[in-house]
Design a protein around this motif. Structure first.
Motif, PDB file in Angstrom:
ATOM      1  N   THR A 386       0.850  -1.194   0.000  1.00 20.84           N
ATOM      2  CA  THR A 386       0.000   0.000   0.000  1.00 20.84           C
ATOM      3  C   THR A 386       0.883   1.241   0.000  1.00 20.84           C
ATOM      4  N   GLY A 387       0.462   2.236  -0.733  1.00 17.17           N
ATOM      5  CA  GLY A 387       1.237   3.467  -0.841  1.00 17.17           C
ATOM      6  C   GLY A 387       0.758   4.323  -1.989  1.00 17.17           C
ATOM      7  N   HIS A 388       0.172   3.675  -2.990  1.00 17.30           N
ATOM      8  CA  HIS A 388      -0.439   4.444  -4.073  1.00 17.30           C
ATOM      9  C   HIS A 388      -1.723   5.108  -3.568  1.00 17.30           C
ATOM     10  N   ILE A 389      -2.065   6.241  -4.167  1.00 20.01           N
ATOM     11  CA  ILE A 389      -3.313   6.931  -3.814  1.00 20.01           C
ATOM     12  C   ILE A 389      -4.291   6.899  -4.991  1.00 20.01           C
ATOM     13  N   GLY A 390      -4.012   6.055  -5.976  1.00 15.55           N
ATOM     14  CA  GLY A 390      -4.896   5.890  -7.118  1.00 15.55           C
ATOM     15  C   GLY A 390      -4.964   4.419  -7.503  1.00 15.55           C
ATOM     16  N   LYS A 391      -5.866   4.097  -8.425  1.00 17.06           N
ATOM     17  CA  LYS A 391      -6.017   2.721  -8.889  1.00 17.06           C
ATOM     18  C   LYS A 391      -4.700   2.226  -9.478  1.00 17.06           C
ATOM     19  N   VAL A 392      -4.361   0.979  -9.152  1.00 13.11           N
ATOM     20  CA  VAL A 392      -3.128   0.376  -9.663  1.00 13.11           C
ATOM     21  C   VAL A 392      -3.500  -0.509 -10.846  1.00 13.11           C
ATOM     22  N   TYR A 393      -3.055  -0.115 -12.043  1.00 15.39           N
ATOM     23  CA  TYR A 393      -3.458  -0.806 -13.270  1.00 15.39           C
ATOM     24  C   TYR A 393      -2.429  -1.816 -13.757  1.00 15.39           C
ATOM     25  N   SER A 394      -1.183  -1.769 -13.244  1.00 19.11           N
ATOM     26  CA  SER A 394      -0.166  -2.685 -13.766  1.00 19.11           C
ATOM     27  C   SER A 394       0.935  -2.890 -12.737  1.00 19.11           C
ATOM     28  N   ALA A 395       1.520  -4.098 -12.742  1.00 16.82           N
ATOM     29  CA  ALA A 395       2.663  -4.397 -11.877  1.00 16.82           C
ATOM     30  C   ALA A 395       3.414  -5.579 -12.481  1.00 16.82           C
ATOM     31  N   LYS A 396       4.735  -5.610 -12.260  1.00 11.19           N
ATOM     32  CA  LYS A 396       5.584  -6.678 -12.802  1.00 11.19           C
ATOM     33  C   LYS A 396       6.615  -7.099 -11.752  1.00 11.19           C
ATOM     34  N   PHE A 397       6.931  -8.420 -11.733  1.00  5.81           N
ATOM     35  CA  PHE A 397       8.027  -8.946 -10.922  1.00  5.81           C
ATOM     36  C   PHE A 397       9.350  -8.738 -11.648  1.00  5.81           C
ATOM     37  N   THR A 398      10.412  -8.440 -10.880  1.00  4.59           N
ATOM     38  CA  THR A 398      11.760  -8.489 -11.434  1.00  4.59           C
ATOM     39  C   THR A 398      12.320  -9.892 -11.202  1.00  4.59           C
ATOM     40  N   GLU A 399      13.522 -10.134 -11.737  1.00  8.69           N
ATOM     41  CA  GLU A 399      14.127 -11.460 -11.574  1.00  8.69           C
ATOM     42  C   GLU A 399      14.453 -11.750 -10.113  1.00  8.69           C
ATOM     43  N   SER A 400      14.730 -10.723  -9.336  1.00 12.69           N
ATOM     44  CA  SER A 400      15.060 -10.907  -7.919  1.00 12.69           C
ATOM     45  C   SER A 400      13.832 -10.753  -7.024  1.00 12.69           C
ATOM     46  N   ASN A 401      12.644 -10.884  -7.617  1.00  9.07           N
ATOM     47  CA  ASN A 401      11.377 -10.824  -6.865  1.00  9.07           C
ATOM     48  C   ASN A 401      11.099  -9.465  -6.244  1.00  9.07           C
ATOM     49  N   LYS A 402      11.639  -8.414  -6.836  1.00  7.40           N
ATOM     50  CA  LYS A 402      11.155  -7.072  -6.503  1.00  7.40           C
ATOM     51  C   LYS A 402       9.991  -6.759  -7.443  1.00  7.40           C
ATOM     52  N   ILE A 403       9.288  -5.690  -7.176  1.00  6.21           N
ATOM     53  CA  ILE A 403       8.078  -5.390  -7.946  1.00  6.21           C
ATOM     54  C   ILE A 403       8.075  -3.919  -8.342  1.00  6.21           C
ATOM     55  N   PHE A 404       7.683  -3.665  -9.583  1.00  6.05           N
ATOM     56  CA  PHE A 404       7.380  -2.314 -10.047  1.00  6.05           C
ATOM     57  C   PHE A 404       5.874  -2.231 -10.297  1.00  6.05           C
ATOM     58  N   SER A 405       5.241  -1.165  -9.811  1.00  7.50           N
ATOM     59  CA  SER A 405       3.800  -0.990  -9.997  1.00  7.50           C
ATOM     60  C   SER A 405       3.518   0.405 -10.553  1.00  7.50           C
ATOM     61  N   GLY A 406       2.561   0.483 -11.479  1.00  3.78           N
ATOM     62  CA  GLY A 406       2.152   1.754 -12.076  1.00  3.78           C
ATOM     63  C   GLY A 406       0.716   2.070 -11.734  1.00  3.78           C
ATOM     64  N   SER A 407       0.446   3.334 -11.404  1.00  7.77           N
ATOM     65  CA  SER A 407      -0.862   3.690 -10.860  1.00  7.77           C
ATOM     66  C   SER A 407      -1.434   4.924 -11.541  1.00  7.77           C
ATOM     67  N   TYR A 408      -2.744   5.131 -11.282  1.00 14.70           N
ATOM     68  CA  TYR A 408      -3.418   6.341 -11.768  1.00 14.70           C
ATOM     69  C   TYR A 408      -3.070   7.565 -10.925  1.00 14.70           C
ATOM     70  N   ASP A 409      -2.261   7.386  -9.873  1.00 16.55           N
ATOM     71  CA  ASP A 409      -1.806   8.555  -9.109  1.00 16.55           C
ATOM     72  C   ASP A 409      -0.558   9.179  -9.740  1.00 16.55           C
ATOM     73  N   ARG A 410      -0.217   8.737 -10.991  1.00 18.41           N
ATOM     74  CA  ARG A 410       0.883   9.275 -11.770  1.00 18.41           C
ATOM     75  C   ARG A 410       2.247   8.973 -11.132  1.00 18.41           C
ATOM     76  N   THR A 411       2.354   7.796 -10.546  1.00 19.73           N
ATOM     77  CA  THR A 411       3.636   7.365  -9.998  1.00 19.73           C
ATOM     78  C   THR A 411       3.902   5.913 -10.375  1.00 19.73           C
ATOM     79  N   ILE A 412       5.191   5.577 -10.431  1.00 20.38           N
ATOM     80  CA  ILE A 412       5.661   4.194 -10.504  1.00 20.38           C
ATOM     81  C   ILE A 412       6.447   3.936  -9.232  1.00 20.38           C
ATOM     82  N   LYS A 413       6.105   2.851  -8.533  1.00 20.47           N
ATOM     83  CA  LYS A 413       6.776   2.544  -7.275  1.00 20.47           C
ATOM     84  C   LYS A 413       7.575   1.258  -7.417  1.00 20.47           C
TER      85      LYS A 413
END
Length: 591
Positions: A386-413
């Protein structure tokens, strides 16, 4: 009786016409009804007078017979009675003539009314045609009004998105102002430190110059002394001995010291605005499979209680996961469609699902502004991000099991699951519909946005490498990495798919077809494992498949009846293609 029947017939016809055209012929029909009533009264009066005339004639005949029988026509009473009867007969005849005249006038007026009625019918026919035209125009205007209302609602949504973006910009501005304030304080501190260093350097140089002056003075004195006693000049440059001249201890320390060598350090700054490097060989490995064109629907599975929003296949191609508006993720066998698991916990519709490289974890992004991760083996949740303030429309795993997520709050975490929190936030300037990792660890990342632009990011520094504007005329709904290539495939609401070369940032191919329309803001396209074909779903339920190299439309598959949200090719290759629609159906395509 014939006259009465003709009159009744006309009255009936006028009554029917009155029922049909009463709004426009009310006055005519009212006049006609009054004439009809008058005609009826006159007819009744005429019949009554005829009966009276017949009676009078009979009485007159009786009187004549009586007078004849009596033989006395000169009787005053008889003459008087005859005159009265003749007078009554004359009056009745006059009245009957007047009635016939009135009846003729009524008949003439009826004929005139019939002509008026005929003209009114023709006028009504014209009005009916005009009315039909107006109804058709009204239907067209109603359709346009509905379209305008839809456009208005869409504009309202855009306005809301812009307001959200403005809020995000204000938040980013506030953070940047805080950063600027911190930087200014740091600059002031550095200026103070720099001033102190300059003062110390000046003082040190002054001390060094003073010592050098002392050394020069000592050398000059030594040279003079050596010259006065007759020693060679070169001996004056040698260090003084223990028995000649001043003692060794009197030589300043800076003469005995040697100059220190100055060093320097350098750092290599990677220029992220240059060409995108070739990605990791493990990530770009050429698949040892061949893809075939699917021909028909092998199986149709109804997986959810509500519309489906997303779908993905495990890296080994054995299972399929789908997320829907019922807040669930369904896991099923990729061959049989039999359900293998169910993941719950989201508080709103699931918009994206993804597997890690080993296939033991699955994530689901949600309209509740969070991303959840489950263990496939146990079915239990492991993390909630949790940390986005908008709908999260996409996310992907990295090879080391980290995650990138893109949201309607205009951020990538960027999330670290080992630490359990966000380690970096990138402000993207626009709501993110989809993202794709350009290398196994996501050091380079591509994101598609609702402002129609594709952006490339260096996630280590958080800097924007390149922003590609103008490649689409509608918001980008999907970004896919092309296997064994420095290209990405974008899908847009302008009903176009474009292939972007990341080395030149140019569009090298475009895919489109008549009848192909992207129906959803989160619609996902896919590329076959060998990179030979591209598949994407349309708003009418058709799946379009293009040749990757020639852009030719190879086939169109039809089994859905509503907008398709996602197409996925099985990593094992062949003709195993899957598509999901808003009507809760997943279609398994094959040969």
């Amino acid at each position: 009786m014939q006259t009465t029947h003709w009159h009744a017939d006309i009255v009936g016809q006028l009554a029917v016409l009155g029922d049909r055209y009463s709004p426009s012929l009310a006055e005519v029909f009212a006049s006609h009804n009054e004439l009809a009533r008058q005609s009826k009264r006159i007819t009744q009066r005429n019949l009554e007078l005829e009966r009276q005339l017949a009676i009078l004639r009979m009485e007159h005949a009786d009187l004549i017979r009586s007078s004849t029988a009596a033989g006395d026509f000169s009787s005053p009473n008889v003459q008087k009675r005859i005159q009265e009867l003749e007078q009554q007969l004359s009056e009745i005849k006059d009245e009957r003539a007047e009635l016939y005249k009135t009846q003729g006038q009524n008949a003439q007026r009826l004929l005139e009314l019939m002509d008026i009625t005929k003209k009114q019918e023709e006028s009504m026919k014209v009005l009916n045609e005009e009315n039909k035209r107006i109804i058709a125009a009204n239907s067209s205007l109603t359709t346009k009004a509905n379209d305008l209302q839809d456009n208005l609602r869409e504009k309202d949504n855009v306005i809301q998105i812009l307001r959200d973006e403005l809020q995000a910009y204000q938040l980013e501005l506030s953070q940047r102002e805080e950063q600027l304030k911190t930087a200014q304080e740091t600059v002031k501190k550095l200026e103070v430190d720099n001033k102190e260093l300059v003062e110390r350097l000046v003082s040190q140089k002054e001390d060094t110059a003073k010592k050098m002056n002392e050394a020069n003075e000592y050398i000059e004195n030594a040279l003079k002394t050596r010259k006065s006693v007759g020693s060679p000049v070169s001996d004056a440059l040698q260090p003084p001995g223990p028995t000649v001249g001043p003692s060794q201890s009197s030589v300043p320390g800076n003469i005995r010291a040697t100059a220190t060598a100055a060093g320097f350090f350098s750092s290599m700054l990677r220029r992220v605005s240059g060409d995108v490097p070739q990605t990791d060989a493990r990530y770009r490995e050429v698949p040892l499979v061949q893809s075939l064109l699917p021909i028909s629907a092998v199986k149709v599975v109804s997986a959810h209680e509500s519309e489906i929003n997303c779908m993905q296949v495990t890296p080994d191609g054995s299972m399929i996961a789908s997320g829907g508006g019922d807040k669930k993720i369904m896991l099923m066998d990729a061959k049989t469609g039999v359900q293998r698991g169910q993941f719950t916990g989201s508080l709103a519709g699931v918009m994206c699902v993804a597997f890690n490289n080993t296939g033991d974890l699955i994530l689901g992004t949600s309209n509740d502004n969070s991303t959840k991760i489950w263990s496939i083996a146990t079915g239990r949740p492991k993390h909630t991000l949790t940390g986005h303030i908008g709908k999260v429309y996409s996310a992907k795993f990295t090879e080391s099991n980290k995650i990138f997520s893109g949201s309607y709050d205009r951020t990538i975490k960027h999330w670290d699951l080992a630490k359990g929190y966000c380690i970096k936030t990138i402000f993207t300037l626009s709501s993110c519909n989809d993202l794709a990792l350009l290398d196994p660890e996501g050091n380079l990342l591509a994101s598609g946005h609702i402002d129609n632009n594709l952006r490339i990011w260096d996630t280590r520094s958080g800097n924007l490498v390149r922003e590609l504007a103008g490649i689409h005329g509608g918001q980008i709904t999907s970004v896919e990495v092309v296997p064994n290539s420095n290209h990405v495939l974008t899908t847009s609401r302008d009903n176009m798919l474009r292939l972007i070369d990341l080395r030149t940032y140019e569009t090298v191919q475009a895919y489109a077809s008549e009848g192909f329309k992207v129906g959803l803001n989160w619609a996902r396209s896919c590329i076959s494992p060998d990179g030979a074909y591209i598949a994407s779903g349309s708003i009418d339920g058709a799946v379009f498949i293009w040749n990757f190299n020639t852009t030719k439309l190879e086939t169109t598959l039809k089994a859905h009846t509503s907008a398709i949200c996602s197409t996925v090719w099985n990593p094992r290759g062949g003709a195993a293609l899957y598509s999901a629609d808003k009507d809760k159906n997943i279609v398994f395509w094959g040969i």
